[in-house]
Design an enzyme around this catalytic site. Sequence first.
Site, PDB file in Angstrom:
ATOM      1  CG  HIS A 287       0.209   6.138  -0.607  1.00  0.00           C
ATOM      2  ND1 HIS A 287      -1.007   7.339  -1.122  1.00  0.00           N
ATOM      3  CD2 HIS A 287      -0.558   5.876   0.616  1.00  0.00           C
ATOM      4  CE1 HIS A 287      -1.879   6.506  -0.518  1.00  0.00           C
ATOM      5  NE2 HIS A 287      -1.726   6.001   0.796  1.00  0.00           N
TER       6      HIS A 287
ATOM      7  CD  GLU B 290      -5.890   5.475   0.689  1.00  0.00           C
ATOM      8  OE1 GLU B 290      -5.046   6.392   0.447  1.00  0.00           O
ATOM      9  OE2 GLU B 290      -6.139   4.454   1.009  1.00  0.00           O
TER      10      GLU B 290
ATOM     11  CG  HIS C  65      -1.790   1.183   1.270  1.00  0.00           C
ATOM     12  ND1 HIS C  65      -3.326   1.548   1.019  1.00  0.00           N
ATOM     13  CD2 HIS C  65      -1.549   2.492   1.998  1.00  0.00           C
ATOM     14  CE1 HIS C  65      -3.628   2.275   0.681  1.00  0.00           C
ATOM     15  NE2 HIS C  65      -2.440   3.418   1.911  1.00  0.00           N
ATOM     16  CD  GLU C  66       1.908   3.796   3.678  1.00  0.00           C
ATOM     17  OE1 GLU C  66       1.514   4.752   3.426  1.00  0.00           O
ATOM     18  OE2 GLU C  66      -0.030   3.522   4.819  1.00  0.00           O
TER      19      GLU C  66
END
Length: 497
Positions: free
Chosen positions: A267, A293, A263-264
């Site tokens: 980003h 997101e 997830h990160e």
Amino acid sequence: MNKTITEFKNYVERFDTLRKVAATISFDNQIYAPKGGLATRSKRLSFLSLEIFEMITSDKMKALLDELFPIANTLDTVTAAMVREFKKAYNDSTKIPKELVKELSETQTNAFEAWQKAKTENNFKDFAPHLKKLIELRKKSISYRAEKGQNAYEILLDDFETGMNIETYDKLFNEYKEVAVPLLKKIQAKKQLETDYINKHINIEDQKKIVEFISTKLGYDLNRGLIEIAPHPFCMTIDKYDVRITTRYIEKDLFRSFYSTIHETGHALYEQNTADELLGTALNRGASMGMHESQSRFYENMIGRSEEFWDYILDELKTYLPEEFQDLTQRQFYEAANKVEASLIRVEADELTYGIHILIRYEIEKMIFTEDINVEDLPAIWNKKYEEYLGVTPPTDTEGILQDVHWAYGNFGYFPTYFLGSAYAAQFFAKFNQRNIKELIKKGDFKTITAWLTENFHKHGSVYEPKELVQNFIGEQLNVKYYADYLTEKFTEIYGL
Ligand code: ZN
């Protein structure tokens, strides 16, 4: 005029540098810095915040914008975007009285502390007066910016995602709700997946190797980044040459660090791939919360939780996994990564129910700002909605209304951007799948996928506003149908509905 443009750009670069210094200290503060230095470090941080605020609201900024804003359509795209962004920041920041900004900031600090304590002690009552005051101050500060008859929540939604409002969100959430809630009920009526085999012990050192392997595999450049530990993982950008992520390790839960890192990484890739020419313009960052997101969810869910991903990655991953995992199949990993469970905690939610957690927060925020609601009644409202949509009732407020930090910071209107991210990610995926993204995932060709996202999306930073960026990118606006179809198709197959 050229002189004014140069002056404006130099001024912005100075501003951007100050902001980067503040970001570096803030990361240091959260991760490495000695606790004993907290008080003096906080002083340095508030000194910088004040400098940054004063640069935005200064007479010099006003004079520059007065000259440049009227002729913005004659400027090149990047400079025009800089003028647009600073004009908005100037307008928003100068309308609210300074005393109110100060009062709000102090209330936030106190509310955050009160929330931490209340969460630990399961005591909403002690947090309630802080929350009440935060809501009042938010409403008050927004009233200085609102046009006649405009609701405060409309402005808050637009603050976190330019161009969004209640009407649009209502429509999006309703469409989603009509699909997700019945789908969940159907799944709950079926035999549940047995996935305990995934919860075997893996020591943290091995997990560290795994997250490094997976994030670099997806394209994260560790020469311009690092992976640290934080209880609530986040990504912090200094500039594209220094984009840091954090993760969280649990010994019997490989997927906790695995998926939070992916997830990160999503980003971080967005930030690492902004164009060099945007350095120093204050535009070298993601276009909005929702857009950001969308990228993290794209890598986490559309790639990382797909069957093709497990087909590709498992053999290589097994070299890092202990003996107990060696006999598990791709399908077992895939199912464990997609097990649906109506749960109490948002950050632990699966892909299907995650949006329902957000929906509940959106509905409550809307009530706070559009109805006359008693803060003391909020826990009961919260619990009722969890019962209605997810079929679970929080036994404590710690596992209920007190779980998230957002409201303690006074950040109302933030949650819905998480939903936007998931919905956008599904739509981008559908568009990209016309070019066989599933084949690319199955081959492990993440480079091609990231190159496509970079070309159409990442490299533009925040030059374009979200809606324009999306229109340019996929030729249409957000449509929740893609997300609803994606969820239906995926979970129908997994659960044999
Ligand atoms: Zn995120």
